[in-house]
Write a protein that holds these residues in place. Sequence first.
Motif, mmCIF file in Angstrom:
data_model
loop_
_atom_site.group_PDB
_atom_site.id
_atom_site.type_symbol
_atom_site.label_atom_id
_atom_site.label_comp_id
_atom_site.label_asym_id
_atom_site.label_seq_id
_atom_site.Cartn_x
_atom_site.Cartn_y
_atom_site.Cartn_z
ATOM 1 N N GLY A 317 -7.674 11.817 16.649
ATOM 2 C CA GLY A 317 -6.732 12.816 16.434
ATOM 3 C C GLY A 317 -7.386 13.403 14.926
ATOM 4 O O GLY A 317 -8.526 13.443 14.830
ATOM 5 N N VAL A 318 -6.345 13.847 14.403
ATOM 6 C CA VAL A 318 -6.708 14.430 13.169
ATOM 7 C C VAL A 318 -6.231 13.306 12.141
ATOM 8 O O VAL A 318 -5.188 12.939 12.067
ATOM 9 N N TYR A 319 -7.616 12.879 11.259
ATOM 10 C CA TYR A 319 -7.355 11.986 10.445
ATOM 11 C C TYR A 319 -6.375 12.327 9.309
ATOM 12 O O TYR A 319 -6.476 13.389 8.527
ATOM 13 N N PRO A 320 -5.484 11.410 9.024
ATOM 14 C CA PRO A 320 -4.208 11.664 8.059
ATOM 15 C C PRO A 320 -4.908 11.936 6.701
ATOM 16 O O PRO A 320 -5.847 10.963 6.187
ATOM 17 N N ALA A 321 -4.417 13.176 5.973
ATOM 18 C CA ALA A 321 -5.033 13.520 4.815
ATOM 19 C C ALA A 321 -4.304 12.775 3.676
ATOM 20 O O ALA A 321 -3.129 12.562 3.724
ATOM 21 N N GLN A 322 -5.092 12.643 2.813
ATOM 22 C CA GLN A 322 -4.523 11.841 1.346
ATOM 23 C C GLN A 322 -3.699 12.815 0.666
ATOM 24 O O GLN A 322 -3.901 14.054 0.623
ATOM 25 N N LYS A 323 -2.404 12.211 0.410
ATOM 26 C CA LYS A 323 -1.512 13.145 -0.607
ATOM 27 C C LYS A 323 -1.207 12.578 -1.713
ATOM 28 O O LYS A 323 -0.589 11.482 -2.054
ATOM 29 N N SER A 324 -2.200 12.831 -2.646
ATOM 30 C CA SER A 324 -2.270 12.358 -3.926
ATOM 31 C C SER A 324 -0.811 12.875 -4.959
ATOM 32 O O SER A 324 -0.521 13.902 -4.791
ATOM 33 N N PHE A 325 -0.239 11.921 -5.569
ATOM 34 C CA PHE A 325 0.840 12.032 -6.392
ATOM 35 C C PHE A 325 0.891 11.154 -7.498
ATOM 36 O O PHE A 325 0.471 10.036 -7.249
ATOM 37 N N GLU A 326 1.789 11.659 -8.343
ATOM 38 C CA GLU A 326 2.126 10.425 -9.468
ATOM 39 C C GLU A 326 3.393 11.082 -10.188
ATOM 40 O O GLU A 326 3.538 12.025 -10.548
ATOM 41 N N VAL A 327 4.530 10.044 -9.967
ATOM 42 C CA VAL A 327 6.099 10.100 -10.418
ATOM 43 C C VAL A 327 6.368 9.070 -11.512
ATOM 44 O O VAL A 327 6.241 8.081 -11.100
ATOM 45 N N PRO A 328 6.776 9.489 -12.653
ATOM 46 C CA PRO A 328 7.431 8.250 -13.303
ATOM 47 C C PRO A 328 8.503 7.720 -12.763
ATOM 48 O O PRO A 328 9.428 8.207 -11.886
ATOM 49 N N LEU A 329 8.616 6.305 -13.066
ATOM 50 C CA LEU A 329 9.319 5.425 -12.086
ATOM 51 C C LEU A 329 10.924 5.743 -12.970
ATOM 52 O O LEU A 329 10.808 5.431 -13.980
ATOM 53 N N THR A 337 9.420 10.601 -4.251
ATOM 54 C CA THR A 337 7.839 10.916 -4.176
ATOM 55 C C THR A 337 7.925 11.569 -2.884
ATOM 56 O O THR A 337 8.633 11.642 -1.922
ATOM 57 N N PRO A 338 6.465 12.343 -2.744
ATOM 58 C CA PRO A 338 6.149 12.989 -1.559
ATOM 59 C C PRO A 338 6.128 11.995 -0.335
ATOM 60 O O PRO A 338 6.279 12.306 0.908
ATOM 61 N N ALA A 339 5.662 10.563 -0.705
ATOM 62 C CA ALA A 339 5.807 9.640 0.474
ATOM 63 C C ALA A 339 7.074 8.882 0.905
ATOM 64 O O ALA A 339 7.414 8.330 1.851
ATOM 65 N N GLY A 340 8.063 9.179 0.075
ATOM 66 C CA GLY A 340 9.400 8.376 0.134
ATOM 67 C C GLY A 340 10.102 8.057 -1.076
ATOM 68 O O GLY A 340 9.928 8.587 -2.047
ATOM 69 N N THR A 341 11.154 7.485 -0.850
ATOM 70 C CA THR A 341 12.210 7.129 -2.080
ATOM 71 C C THR A 341 11.934 5.780 -2.476
ATOM 72 O O THR A 341 11.914 4.709 -1.793
ATOM 73 N N LEU A 439 13.901 -7.481 -11.297
ATOM 74 C CA LEU A 439 13.911 -5.979 -11.213
ATOM 75 C C LEU A 439 13.731 -5.994 -9.467
ATOM 76 O O LEU A 439 12.745 -6.626 -8.827
ATOM 77 N N HIS A 440 15.003 -5.574 -8.786
ATOM 78 C CA HIS A 440 14.797 -5.173 -7.371
ATOM 79 C C HIS A 440 14.189 -4.004 -6.975
ATOM 80 O O HIS A 440 14.807 -3.022 -7.214
ATOM 81 N N ILE A 441 13.144 -3.784 -6.026
ATOM 82 C CA ILE A 441 12.599 -2.786 -5.661
ATOM 83 C C ILE A 441 12.804 -2.373 -4.272
ATOM 84 O O ILE A 441 12.310 -3.293 -3.529
ATOM 85 N N THR A 442 13.052 -1.238 -3.680
ATOM 86 C CA THR A 442 12.911 -1.182 -2.164
ATOM 87 C C THR A 442 12.435 0.270 -1.969
ATOM 88 O O THR A 442 12.554 1.095 -2.734
ATOM 89 N N PHE A 443 11.586 0.251 -0.969
ATOM 90 C CA PHE A 443 10.653 1.642 -0.689
ATOM 91 C C PHE A 443 11.255 1.908 0.663
ATOM 92 O O PHE A 443 11.095 1.309 1.727
ATOM 93 N N THR A 444 11.505 3.361 1.027
ATOM 94 C CA THR A 444 11.752 3.859 2.308
ATOM 95 C C THR A 444 10.840 5.045 2.232
ATOM 96 O O THR A 444 10.923 6.032 1.677
ATOM 97 N N GLY A 445 10.135 4.951 3.479
ATOM 98 C CA GLY A 445 9.128 6.140 3.678
ATOM 99 C C GLY A 445 9.889 7.131 4.070
ATOM 100 O O GLY A 445 10.882 7.565 4.828
ATOM 101 N N GLY A 446 9.438 8.569 3.705
ATOM 102 C CA GLY A 446 9.718 9.746 3.933
ATOM 103 C C GLY A 446 9.241 10.396 5.294
ATOM 104 O O GLY A 446 8.403 9.661 5.752
ATOM 105 N N THR A 447 9.755 11.427 5.579
ATOM 106 C CA THR A 447 9.517 11.807 6.937
ATOM 107 C C THR A 447 8.274 12.673 6.875
ATOM 108 O O THR A 447 7.355 12.854 7.978
#
Length: 449
Positions: A317-329, A337-341, A439-447
């Motif tokens: 199919g269409v190879y997933p394009a990289q979405k570069s980003f940087e967000v202060p924690l 973030t563009p990838a999720g929360t 420190l407890h961290i959880t990541f939830t992927g965005g749509t």
Amino acid sequence: MEQKRLVTAETLAKCGAGPADKVLVAFSGGADSTALLLSMQELLLSGAVAGVFAAHLHHGIRGESAERDMAFCEALCKKLGVLFTAERADVPAYAKKTGKTLEQAGRELRYEFLERARVHFGADLIATAHHADDQAETVLMHLLRGCGTAGLSGMRPRMGDTIRLLLGVSKEEILFYLEERGQDYCEDETNAENDAFRNRVRNELVPLLRRYNPGVSGALCRTAALCRADEAYLGAQAEQAGQGIGRAGGLDKRGLMALPDALKTRIVKKRLFSLDGNVCETDVGRVLALCGAQTGTVIELQRGFSAWTDAENVYIGVYPAQKSFEVPLCLPGETQTPAGTVFTEWVAAYRTPRDAFEAFLDADALPPGLVVRTRRNGDRFFPLGAPGEKKLKDVLIDKKVPRFLRDMPLLCAGREVFFAMGIAVSERAKVRPESKRVLHITFTGGTDS
């Protein structure tokens, strides 16, 4: 004595058409399409179809003779009381622009025009005048290029909204039908030229083969019918097998390679065909070769598509394009973030994470300036339990993370990774018995990740 019909209600039924359907005839003015138009008019008068229309495309190739053909088509439709439409196209210019042959360019523009005309008239189906001799030529052309049973099946009586009602009728029968009715037709002088591949097959190869078998066209049509039956069966078997090895948009590599060649090639061909209606045999082989390639291998296919592999599956199919980003924690709180929360909080003690997207870190082992970002060249990572630090790229390869999943969010400071979300935490930030702050961290992927 009643004149014999070329097309009957039974022929219509075999193409999935009937009394409720309105049919658009692709009308060039040549003998074949003229006979088809007259046949459809007869069926309309007998109530076998609900409506008949005609469409003619001027290809912009043959000058005055093309003008004559268009005028003939319009006049005959007026005489028959058939609604008619025509358009002009510049096939040579389109062929030059797209790099296609005149034959390819003409076919593409012709079918685009016919679809517009079908919608304009509110027709259900498009009828083309391909006949038994055309079918024999098609089979020979496919054979000369190299093909399997799909190619030897030739043209099908129905493909989508297009029906071919004359596939069981020879050119000789068509000419007799027109003579019997006293109907003239146009002659396309380019049919005698051998520039196009089909013309060379028609004018040179078929006459030669008739010296060996006068009924070669009929024999080739029978071969096509037998191959269509075989292809239908194998296609159904491949469909069933493909459902059994489908996984999350991909195909299980081991399951695919365990299948007979006749099935696995059809499964891959169907995937490729669903992308743009085009299949290259070379690409089929390259996709199958991916099943034995290194995890993360990506290959480019035709028309901008790709195929790639992870540890278990192969994808097309269409190879997933990289979405570069940087967000202060945000510490503590939510970091969007563009990838999720990413959610962070202080907790009293460590517990076993639910999955690889949850982590507990020693807060005092974390440096200031933490960010959540995608990977960069030079990133370093010391995965929990590993013997030492390595390049992040090497860690992902060692863990067999597929290339298209390697842009997971990272908790970083500078070039050092402290949590590769979905992969592992850093040995340097693990919670120890003496850790005072957790420190407890959880990541939830965005749509849109």
